[in-house]
Each structure stands twice: as C-alpha cells, then as structure tokens.
Design an enzyme around this catalytic site. Structure first.
Site, short mmCIF file in Angstrom:
data_model
loop_
_atom_site.label_atom_id
_atom_site.label_comp_id
_atom_site.label_asym_id
_atom_site.label_seq_id
_atom_site.Cartn_x
_atom_site.Cartn_y
_atom_site.Cartn_z
N HIS A 111 36.74 37.65 34.78
CA HIS A 111 35.80 36.89 33.95
C HIS A 111 36.09 37.17 32.49
O HIS A 111 36.46 38.28 32.13
CB HIS A 111 34.35 37.29 34.28
N ASP A 162 31.48 33.39 41.83
CA ASP A 162 32.06 32.41 42.76
C ASP A 162 32.68 33.02 44.00
O ASP A 162 33.18 32.30 44.86
CB ASP A 162 33.11 31.56 42.02
#
Ligand code: CMC
Length: 382
Positions: A262, A318
């Site tokens: 991320h 996710d």
C-alpha cells in the site's frame, strides 16, 4: 528552460488539500472516519450511519438516521429506461465497465445534474448512493438472463443488494457481512479514485462525470481491481501445500501479490483484519472449496509477510474481502463493483469538501523534449 523541479512520481507524499473526512495512520494500522476508529464503526455501526457521518461530519441521532434512511429508501429504484439499457449491455462486459456505463447514463435522468452547489451535489449523492446496489444487482441478474428485482423498501442498502441479487432475503450473517464490507470500503483518503473524482469536480464539471471518473480509476488492478485478482490468485494456487512453490515462482517472475502492499499503510491494514475475521466465519460455515481457498490465503499471507514485511509490505483491504464475497456466492468479477458501491460515499464526501473550497487541479509535467525544431511541410517529408 527552467531549472528542473523536484518531480513527485505518482504524486507520492503530495498533499492536495486539507480534509477532515478520514485519517490513515499507516505505521500503526489505524484508520479513522471523522475521528472514529474503523473497528468501532464496523463493530457497532451501519453503512447508512457511516455515510451520514462521512457527509455531515458527525454521527446522527436516532431520528436523523431514520430520516436519512428514509431518504435513501425513496431513491433506490431505477428509471425504467436505465433498466432497459442494463438489459442491453453485452454479456461479456466486465461489471465495472457496465457500472461505469450505467452511472453515466443515469446522470441524464437527474433533474439537477449540472447543479454543483453543495445542496445540489448532496441530492445527487443521496440518489446515487441509494441506486448503486440496485444497479449492480440488476447488472448481475441481466447478465444471467434473469428478471430484474425491484428494491424492497423495508431493507437497508446492504441487505437489499443481496435480496435483489438472489431474489430472497439473505441470512443474517450475509447481511451483516455486506454491511461491514460497505463500512470498510466507504472511504480512504486521497487514493487514486478519490483524486480522479476531484480532478473532474475541480473543473466544476458535473457530479456524475466525477463519479464515473472514480469508477474508471478504481477498476485498475493496482487499486480496487485487486480484490478480484487476489481471489483469482488463491484459486490459481488451489492448494495450501502449493503456496511456497507458487510464491517463489511469483517472486522470480516479479509478480506482485495481489491484496498486499500500500502507498500509505506500512503496517497491516486494519480493514483487512476485520475482513479476515469474516472470511474465517464464512470459510468455517461454508466449508469445501471456500475453506481450501481460505487456507491457501492464510498460508500465502504467512509466507509473503515473512519475506515482504521487511520491505514494509503488508496485507491490504483487498486480500480477504473476496473470500467473504465468495462465501455469499457473488461472482468474482463483481468484487470491484462492491468496492465502488461503498466508495461512492467517500468520493461524494470529498467532492462536497473540495468543491466548497474549490481550486482547479492543474499540476505540471516537466518538459524534457526538444524546442524550436524546423517545421517541414508534409509534401516535403517523403
Ligand atoms: N507484492 C510484491 N512486491 C510488492 C508489492 C506486492 N503486492 N507491492 C509492492 N511491492 C514491492 C515493489 O515491487 C517494490 O519493490 P522494489 O523496491 O524492490 O522495486 C516495492 O515493494 C515498492 O513498491 P511500489 O510499487 O513503489 O509501491 P507503491 O506505493 O507504488 O505500491 C501498490 C502500492 C498498492 C500499487 C502496490 O503495493 C501493489 O501493486 N500491490 C498489489 C495490488 C493491490 O493489492 N492493490 C490494492 C491496494 S489497497 C486498496 C486500494 O486502495 O485499492
């Protein structure tokens, strides 16, 4: 030519405006919506309450929430021509493309579509947030050649989505899991899709165009598209015993592990932790293939974190959501639309906040090409 400025590729580390909507403490696994911890909202709240919080900046009273839900409820149905368009979408269209098409078309039916005043955007955001579940369920059913089901005004947005998708009221765990999914995906700061909506919003274009831009940005595998691909990766591995071999091959091929890494989180994404809990509940209750994929995901997480955590690559939101969606029988290519269904709240919140203090978004690209070249007319170019 001017002196070369510092170039921030991917706008990394650039702050584009001041916001009070959400805060990510990326080194300490923390996410706050309007100052409230995501864990508390997911444990005690509902999606509707979260949307109210994001848009109004505070939690609603019981009465305010009732009115807000009523307002959403009145706006869940789709105009009949929109349903006709949904039925005509080619069956092999990815649902994110279908969603982008439908939201764009829907905009034509909004009486105040060019109204970019705060009140005007608010009205449109209510309409669209209420219609998102209806649109996505209708796209899914139309693709299977099934009749499209109208929303049930007695149900909230998450439960209604599952009802319209399957034609029956979902079990309690499913309704709660979908609501929690909506809460977790509702907002996440200045990510690519939120920024895309602001780029469009900052030109004082229109609300629907801004949201369509958000959907387009979200679809990519580096952003929201990762939830579908994370699930496909578990299916591809297929067996927990094959994880190590698969991981080594993936690393050698410089493949990214979907659902990991991320730009802002340099620690475990707190949303992933909550999804993991639900993924386990579904894996245990459904069993079979789902349990096997859960075990694959668990093993892959262990192996990947052992190798990647030193690079500060951790599990993101996710990674686990797909197991939850598969547990509810949702087709794989609908996972990213479910992200969009929730995120319309965050995109809208940022549009309200940004446009109220609007400044056209217009960055620069540093020119490194040639100058003053001689123009040779076409007929002399050979
Ligand atoms: N698997 C393996 N290596 C990775 C991964 C990953 N998922 N993510 C980053 N890296 C490596 C990358 O190869 C690079 O290594 P090196 O320095 O040796 O070249 C290093 O980590 C830094 O990567 P980066 O591309 O500079 O980092 P970024 O901030 O641009 O990446 C990201 C963020 C999300 C694009 C990336 O982590 C990624 O591609 N992840 C997989 C896709 C994914 O799960 N996306 C969902 C993001 S969260 C939900 C959302 O916002 O949509």
């Amino acid at each position: 030519m001017s002196e070369k400025p510092t170039i921030y590729k991917g706008l990394e580390g650039i702050y584009v405006y001041e916001t009070a909507i959400s805060y990510i403490d990326g080194f300490n696994s923390r996410l706050y919506y309007r100052g409230y911890r995501i864990e508390d909202l997911a444990e005690h709240g509902s999606y509707e309450e979260t949307v109210y919080l994001l848009w109004y900046g505070r939690l609603p009273t019981r009465r305010e929430l009732k009115d807000f839900k009523g307002n959403l409820r009145e706006n869940m149905e789709l105009p009949p021509p929109v349903i006709e368009v949904i039925k005509k979408i080619p069956k092999d269209t990815h649902p994110m493309e279908a969603l982008r098409t439908v939201v764009s078309y829907l905009g034509n039916f909004d009486p105040g579509r060019f109204d970019m005043s705060l009140e005007g955007m608010f009205r449109k955001a209510i309409r669209l947030t209420a219609k998102f579940p209806t649109i996505i369920a209708a796209i899914a059913r139309a693709r299977q050649g099934k009749e499209i089901i109208d929303p049930d005004p007695r149900l909230g947005l998450a439960e209604n989505f599952l009802y319209m998708l399957n034609g029956e009221r979902p079990p309690e765990l499913w309704a709660r899991a979908m609501d929690v999914s909506n809460i977790l995906y509702a907002e996440h700061g200045m990510n690519a899709s939120a920024f895309a909506t602001l780029v469009v919003g900052s030109t004082l274009s229109d609300y629907y165009s801004a949201i369509v831009a958000g959907i387009g940005a979200l679809r990519g595998p580096l952003h929201g598209g990762a939830n579908e691909l994370a699930m496909r990766q578990f299916i591809e591995i297929g067996d927990p015993d094959k994880v190590e071999e698969w991981f080594e091959k993936a690393r050698a091929a410089k493949r990214r592990i979907m659902g990991m890494g991320h730009r802002v989180y340099k620690s475990y994404d707190p949303r992933a932790r909550i999804f993991k809990k639900y993924a386990k509940m579904f894996a245990d209750s459904v069993g079979g293939d789902l349990k096997r994929y859960y075990e694959v995901a668990e093993r892959l997480e262990e192996v990947a974190l052992a190798k990647l955590a030193e690079k500060r690559i951790f599990t993101n939101v996710d990674y686990w959501s797909g197991i939850v969606y598969m547990g509810m029988g949702i087709p794989l290519d609908f996972y990213t639309p479910l992200f969009a269904m929730a995120r319309v709240a965050g995109w809208s919140a940022h549009l309200f906040e940004y446009v109220a203090q609007n400044r056209l978004i217009r960055p620069r690209a540093y020119y490194v090409g040639e100058l003053d070249k001689e123009y040779i007319p076409l007929e002399q170019r050979g």
